[in-house]
Design an enzyme around this catalytic site. Structure first.
Site, PDB file in Angstrom:
ATOM      1  N   GLY A 104       0.856  -1.186   0.000  1.00 51.07           N
ATOM      2  CA  GLY A 104       0.000   0.000   0.000  1.00 51.07           C
ATOM      3  C   GLY A 104       0.893   1.236   0.000  1.00 51.07           C
ATOM      4  N   PHE A 121     -12.130  19.463   5.812  1.00 52.29           N
ATOM      5  CA  PHE A 121     -12.416  18.114   6.298  1.00 52.29           C
ATOM      6  C   PHE A 121     -12.747  18.216   7.781  1.00 52.29           C
ATOM      7  CE2 PHE A 121     -11.311  13.688   4.708  1.00 52.29           C
ATOM      8  CZ  PHE A 121     -11.723  13.907   3.423  1.00 52.29           C
ATOM      9  N   GLN A 146     -12.277   3.233  14.457  1.00 49.53           N
ATOM     10  CA  GLN A 146     -13.057   4.345  13.936  1.00 49.53           C
ATOM     11  C   GLN A 146     -14.257   3.884  13.116  1.00 49.53           C
ATOM     12  OE1 GLN A 146     -11.468   7.339  10.832  1.00 49.53           O
ATOM     13  NE2 GLN A 146     -11.828   8.500  12.696  1.00 49.53           N
ATOM     14  N   HIS A 198     -16.792   5.380  10.474  1.00 53.16           N
ATOM     15  CA  HIS A 198     -16.978   6.539   9.604  1.00 53.16           C
ATOM     16  C   HIS A 198     -18.462   6.864   9.578  1.00 53.16           C
ATOM     17  CE1 HIS A 198     -16.875   9.228   6.202  1.00 53.16           C
ATOM     18  NE2 HIS A 198     -15.558   9.127   6.130  1.00 53.16           N
ATOM     19  N   LEU A 224     -17.997   3.545   1.207  1.00 53.73           N
ATOM     20  CA  LEU A 224     -17.719   4.844   1.812  1.00 53.73           C
ATOM     21  C   LEU A 224     -18.210   6.004   0.953  1.00 53.73           C
ATOM     22  CD1 LEU A 224     -16.169   6.342   4.113  1.00 53.73           C
ATOM     23  CD2 LEU A 224     -14.309   6.550   2.477  1.00 53.73           C
ATOM     24  N   GLU A 238     -15.764  11.970   3.558  1.00 51.54           N
ATOM     25  CA  GLU A 238     -16.006  13.168   4.352  1.00 51.54           C
ATOM     26  C   GLU A 238     -15.899  14.419   3.475  1.00 51.54           C
ATOM     27  OE1 GLU A 238     -14.502  12.903   8.448  1.00 51.54           O
ATOM     28  OE2 GLU A 238     -13.232  14.593   7.885  1.00 51.54           O
ATOM     29  N   ARG A 241     -14.923  12.600  13.473  1.00 53.72           N
ATOM     30  CA  ARG A 241     -15.750  11.459  13.072  1.00 53.72           C
ATOM     31  C   ARG A 241     -16.459  10.769  14.222  1.00 53.72           C
ATOM     32  NH1 ARG A 241     -11.818   9.016   8.314  1.00 53.72           N
ATOM     33  NH2 ARG A 241     -12.357  10.695   6.869  1.00 53.72           N
ATOM     34  N   HIS A 261     -14.311   1.568   9.842  1.00 54.91           N
ATOM     35  CA  HIS A 261     -13.520   2.222   8.820  1.00 54.91           C
ATOM     36  C   HIS A 261     -12.019   2.162   9.048  1.00 54.91           C
ATOM     37  CE1 HIS A 261     -12.600   5.046   5.632  1.00 54.91           C
ATOM     38  NE2 HIS A 261     -12.103   5.932   6.469  1.00 54.91           N
ATOM     39  N   ARG A 317      -8.908   9.248  14.735  1.00 58.41           N
ATOM     40  CA  ARG A 317      -8.118   9.822  13.643  1.00 58.41           C
ATOM     41  C   ARG A 317      -8.913  10.894  12.915  1.00 58.41           C
ATOM     42  NH1 ARG A 317      -7.754   8.994   7.950  1.00 58.41           N
ATOM     43  NH2 ARG A 317      -9.261   7.301   7.936  1.00 58.41           N
TER      44      ARG A 317
HETATM   45  C1  LIG Z   1     -12.627   3.403   1.445  1.00 58.33           C
HETATM   46  C2  LIG Z   1     -11.536   4.115   2.177  1.00 58.33           C
HETATM   47  C3  LIG Z   1     -11.289   5.462   1.936  1.00 58.33           C
HETATM   48  C4  LIG Z   1     -10.271   6.131   2.604  1.00 58.33           C
HETATM   49  N1  LIG Z   1     -10.064   7.453   2.354  1.00 58.33           N
HETATM   50  C5  LIG Z   1      -9.040   8.096   2.985  1.00 58.33           C
HETATM   51  C6  LIG Z   1      -8.743   9.454   2.689  1.00 58.33           C
HETATM   52  O1  LIG Z   1      -9.375  10.079   1.855  1.00 58.33           O
HETATM   53  N2  LIG Z   1      -7.732  10.051   3.349  1.00 58.33           N
HETATM   54  C7  LIG Z   1      -6.988   9.401   4.285  1.00 58.33           C
HETATM   55  O2  LIG Z   1      -6.069   9.988   4.839  1.00 58.33           O
HETATM   56  N3  LIG Z   1      -7.230   8.088   4.561  1.00 58.33           N
HETATM   57  C8  LIG Z   1      -8.234   7.440   3.928  1.00 58.33           C
HETATM   58  N4  LIG Z   1      -8.470   6.118   4.222  1.00 58.33           N
HETATM   59  C9  LIG Z   1      -7.529   5.408   5.071  1.00 58.33           C
HETATM   60  C10 LIG Z   1      -6.266   5.093   4.290  1.00 58.33           C
HETATM   61  O3  LIG Z   1      -6.570   4.920   2.933  1.00 58.33           O
HETATM   62  C11 LIG Z   1      -5.579   3.831   4.789  1.00 58.33           C
HETATM   63  O4  LIG Z   1      -5.420   3.907   6.182  1.00 58.33           O
HETATM   64  C12 LIG Z   1      -4.215   3.664   4.159  1.00 58.33           C
HETATM   65  O5  LIG Z   1      -4.302   3.770   2.754  1.00 58.33           O
HETATM   66  C13 LIG Z   1      -3.552   2.358   4.546  1.00 58.33           C
HETATM   67  O6  LIG Z   1      -2.348   2.225   3.825  1.00 58.33           O
HETATM   68  P1  LIG Z   1      -1.305   1.086   4.172  1.00 58.33           P
HETATM   69  O7  LIG Z   1      -0.143   1.273   3.280  1.00 58.33           O
HETATM   70  O8  LIG Z   1      -1.056   1.057   5.621  1.00 58.33           O
HETATM   71  O9  LIG Z   1      -2.059  -0.277   3.847  1.00 58.33           O
HETATM   72  P2  LIG Z   1      -2.917  -0.795   2.589  1.00 58.33           P
HETATM   73  O10 LIG Z   1      -3.041   0.177   1.512  1.00 58.33           O
HETATM   74  O11 LIG Z   1      -4.155  -1.366   3.182  1.00 58.33           O
HETATM   75  O12 LIG Z   1      -2.009  -1.973   2.046  1.00 58.33           O
HETATM   76  C14 LIG Z   1      -1.751  -3.148   2.773  1.00 58.33           C
HETATM   77  C15 LIG Z   1      -0.824  -4.022   1.970  1.00 58.33           C
HETATM   78  O13 LIG Z   1      -0.437  -5.152   2.735  1.00 58.33           O
HETATM   79  C16 LIG Z   1      -0.507  -6.311   1.951  1.00 58.33           C
HETATM   80  N5  LIG Z   1      -0.713  -7.440   2.866  1.00 58.33           N
HETATM   81  C17 LIG Z   1      -1.539  -7.498   3.937  1.00 58.33           C
HETATM   82  N6  LIG Z   1      -1.432  -8.691   4.529  1.00 58.33           N
HETATM   83  C18 LIG Z   1      -0.515  -9.401   3.829  1.00 58.33           C
HETATM   84  C19 LIG Z   1       0.018 -10.718   3.948  1.00 58.33           C
HETATM   85  N7  LIG Z   1      -0.359 -11.556   4.908  1.00 58.33           N
HETATM   86  N8  LIG Z   1       0.931 -11.120   3.031  1.00 58.33           N
HETATM   87  C20 LIG Z   1       1.322 -10.293   2.033  1.00 58.33           C
HETATM   88  N9  LIG Z   1       0.838  -9.046   1.885  1.00 58.33           N
HETATM   89  C21 LIG Z   1      -0.061  -8.617   2.775  1.00 58.33           C
HETATM   90  C22 LIG Z   1      -1.647  -6.060   1.004  1.00 58.33           C
HETATM   91  O14 LIG Z   1      -1.541  -6.870  -0.139  1.00 58.33           O
HETATM   92  C23 LIG Z   1      -1.422  -4.579   0.679  1.00 58.33           C
HETATM   93  O15 LIG Z   1      -0.462  -4.469  -0.342  1.00 58.33           O
HETATM   94  C24 LIG Z   1      -9.488   5.442   3.558  1.00 58.33           C
HETATM   95  C25 LIG Z   1      -9.717   4.093   3.780  1.00 58.33           C
HETATM   96  C26 LIG Z   1     -10.743   3.436   3.123  1.00 58.33           C
HETATM   97  C27 LIG Z   1     -10.983   1.992   3.446  1.00 58.33           C
END
Ligand SMILES: Cc1cc2nc3c(=O)[nH]c(=O)nc-3n(C[C@H](O)[C@H](O)[C@H](O)COP(=O)(O)OP(=O)(O)OC[C@H]3O[C@@H](n4cnc5c(N)ncnc54)[C@H](O)[C@@H]3O)c2cc1C
Length: 605
Positions: A26, A129, A250, A252, A262, A265, A296, A363, A408
């Site tokens: 991610g 926001f 959280q 939402h 979703l 916001e 939120r 969320h 958050r």
């Molecule tokens: C619908 C939605 C809208 C959002 N909108 C916003 C916004 O507008 N602004 C904001 O600030 N935040 C927003 N958020 C929150 C934010 O997007 C997330 O908190 C953030 O993107 C998480 O990023 P990350 O890199 O931690 O994990 P993620 O993007 O969730 O990535 C996790 C990664 O881990 C990998 N992974 C997990 N488990 C394993 C495993 N066992 N083996 C191998 N790979 C694994 C997955 O394949 C993936 O690549 C939103 C969340 C959602 C759900």
């Protein structure tokens, strides 16, 4: 199939070595990997889905930074809002670090190719926001940088492309099961398997970064992707690392009622507002100043109260309405095209013409793996509350730095994942200068983890059930778990509901031991993946329930009807939960890096 299985069993286990292993592709994982690859380190990124399908892609509304492009703003106000939003549970040194780094993080993304929306003068567009103020609690600020309502999509794709350019090594569609940890407590990599053909790979790494995202699949109705099963949190727990502040989950305020998709916001940031069954603009009563842009937890509770007191909408009076039609089609199409499409596809409603039915929906995981502001995973050792675990880092939603504390602010997570993904990578670069060689791993440690990875491979075949223990199915247990979490640990909580919740989760954890899977193939065995995922969700649920039951106050997202006040004297501390030690606590870091501390105050919006 059987011949394939037989040959697979004899296949030697593959071994690979890297400077750094990153689990998760991610925004958090990819920001870190880019920094490392550009420093000419060998870096492997493992992801259970193709990188650009990570949940970051779904982020809609945007990312906070005090650029002051629309209204006056500065990082210190951003810091204040974040501390206040966290209900004073956030660590102020980390919050200061993040808010100061925010503008740079946005400009970096701009240079990586993120097509931010623009103002007429060419500067980056910023929208209002929740929980954003000017001048320490003054008027509304506009701090959220957005690429329409598809900000995460733009960020994730840009980061992926930059990583391809920098030659990051990807293990796409590999599932990480467990960490490798030696007797001295050093983390030395992980064991993963290829979802495509079941091939097990041992990855030895001098440093490992967990970036596995959140655990929104704990709940029945959630905005989170199916892949958000808290795998990194489960891995950490099994490696003896406690989880922090898991009771703060959280909700939402505006998930599509009953379905969970979703509605950002940003919809309220653009001028949308909530109405109840009487057609009343309800937030005026709950947050006279900020109204629909209160934080939120406040808005979610308001909606839940309206419904509980009979002022909901629809035949069952079980939701409220989000009104956008007064904004006009042009604004909606320009600023919110994604949610317009979502509403048309899933509800047959065009928000330019009619209001959207919404209800609070699971969320975001505020809690997670405890880290300091350098991304190092930290655990209590004897009398010190925080000692780094050698070789292990965490960043993104799976980590608890903690910048979000008990609640958050919208737009602060994309910021968190990028700032701390980068900070962790920088710390790793320094660590590797001092620690040039791979530590030797005892084969026994590897064998133990590998055996664990294989444990579902034949278990369906062996199930003539001699001990007469009932065989459990993953799908059944998962359904029950999500219902228990929804019923016993959502927006409002109390002693009785939580006590029962703890007992129910404990029972589910026991039943999980009797899971058997029918599919014994090695080709795209999603049943096996789901079994491992459910184990991780169980670990998260256990920590969440125990921490929530123990915390006898209301703070941020943890709202107890039997302890309605925040209790700073007894509870301004972080919860920790581990298999070995159960519950434990550590102090909040109230001292920022350079400015004065924000002391706790009543939180009004
Ligand atoms: C619908 C939605 C809208 C959002 N909108 C916003 C916004 O507008 N602004 C904001 O600030 N935040 C927003 N958020 C929150 C934010 O997007 C997330 O908190 C953030 O993107 C998480 O990023 P990350 O890199 O931690 O994990 P993620 O993007 O969730 O990535 C996790 C990664 O881990 C990998 N992974 C997990 N488990 C394993 C495993 N066992 N083996 C191998 N790979 C694994 C997955 O394949 C993936 O690549 C939103 C969340 C959602 C759900």
């Amino acid at each position: 199939m059987s011949s394939h299985n037989a040959s697979h069993k004899n296949q030697p286990i593959e071994r690979r070595q890297f400077d750094t292993l990153i689990i998760g592709a991610g925004g958090g994982g990819l920001r870190a990997s880019l920094q490392l690859a550009e420093a000419d380190l060998s870096v492997a990124v493992v992801s259970k889905v193709f990188p650009t399908r990570s949940h970051t892609v779904a982020a809609q509304g945007g990312m906070n930074a005090a650029l002051a492009n629309v209204l006056p703003d500065n990082w210190h106000w951003h810091m204040f809002d974040t501390v206040k939003g966290s209900d004073y549970l956030g660590d102020q040194d980390a919050i200061e670090y993040m808010c100061r780094a925010a503008p740079k993080a946005v400009y970096e993304l701009e240079h990586f190719g993120v097509p931010f929306s623009r103002l007429d003068n060419g500067k980056i567009y910023q929208r209002a926001f929740g929980g954003q103020s000017q001048d320490f609690g003054g008027d509304q600020a506009a701090r959220t940088c957005a690429a329409a309502d598809r900000t995460g999509h733009a960020i994730l794709h840009s980061l992926y492309q930059q990583n391809i350019r920098a030659k990051t090594h990807f293990f796409d569609e590999y599932f990480a099961v467990d960490l490798l940890k030696d007797d001295e407590g050093h983390v030395l990599g992980a064991v993963i398997f290829n979802i495509h053909d079941g091939q097990i790979v041992v990855i030895e790494a001098k440093t490992t970064l967990l970036a596995t995202g959140g655990a929104g699949q704990l709940y029945k109705t959630t905005t989170n992707a199916l892949i958000n099963t808290g795998d990194g949190l489960g891995m950490a727990m099994r490696a003896g690392i406690p989880l922090q502040d898991m009771e703060f989950f959280q909700f939402h305020p505006t998930g599509i009622a009953g379905r969970g998709m979703l509605i950002t916001e940003g919809a309220r940031g653009e001028g949308g507002y909530l109405v109840n069954g009487d057609g009343e603009r309800l937030m005026e009563r709950y947050a006279p100043k900020s109204k629909d842009l209160a934080s939120r937890d406040v808005v979610s509770r308001a909606i839940a109260v309206e419904v509980r007191e009979g002022r909901g909408c629809g035949p069952n009076k079980d939701h409220v309405m989000l009104k956008l039609d007064h904004l006009g089609e042009e604004v909606i199409q320009k600023r919110l095209p994604g949610i317009r499409q979502t509403c048309i596809t899933f509800l047959g409603i065009d928000p330019a013409e009619a209001p959207i039915p919404v209800y609070p929906t699971a969320h975001y995981t505020m809690g997670g793996i405890p880290t300091n502001r350098y991304g190092q995973v930290v655990v209590p050792v004897k009398d010190t509350p925080e000692e780094p675990v050698q070789g292990l880092y965490a960043a993104g939603e799976c980590a608890c730095v903690s910048v979000h504390g008990a609640n958050r602010l919208g737009g602060n997570s994309l910021l968190d994942i990028l700032v701390f993904g980068r900070a962790a990578a920088n710390h790793i670069i320094d660590y590797l200068k001092e620690n040039k060689y791979h530590r030797v791993i005892d084969e026994k440690i590897i064998n133990k983890v590998v055996e664990n990875v294989k444990r579902y491979d034949l278990n369906g075949k062996q199930s003539n059930n001699p001990s007469a223990v009932p065989i459990e199915k993953v799908a059944t247990l998962r359904k029950e778990l999500k219902q228990v979490m929804e019923d016993h640990c959502s927006v409002f909580r109390n002693e009785e509901i939580l006590k029962e919740g703890v007992e129910k989760v404990e029972q589910l954890v026991q039943r999980m031991k009797n899971v058997k899977i029918d599919d014994q193939s090695f080709t795209f065995n999603t049943a096996k993946v789901e079994a491992f995922e459910l184990e991780n969700l169980m670990a998260c649920a256990l920590a969440t329930m125990h921490c929530a039951y123990a915390r006898k106050e209301s703070r941020g997202a943890h709202s107890r009807t039997d302890f309605t006040e925040r209790d700073d004297k007894s509870w301004m501390r972080h919860s920790l939960y581990s298999y070995e030690n159960g519950l434990d606590y550590k102090p909040v870091r109230t001292k920022p890096m350079s400015v004065e501390s924000f002391p706790p105050k009543p939180r009004v919006y």
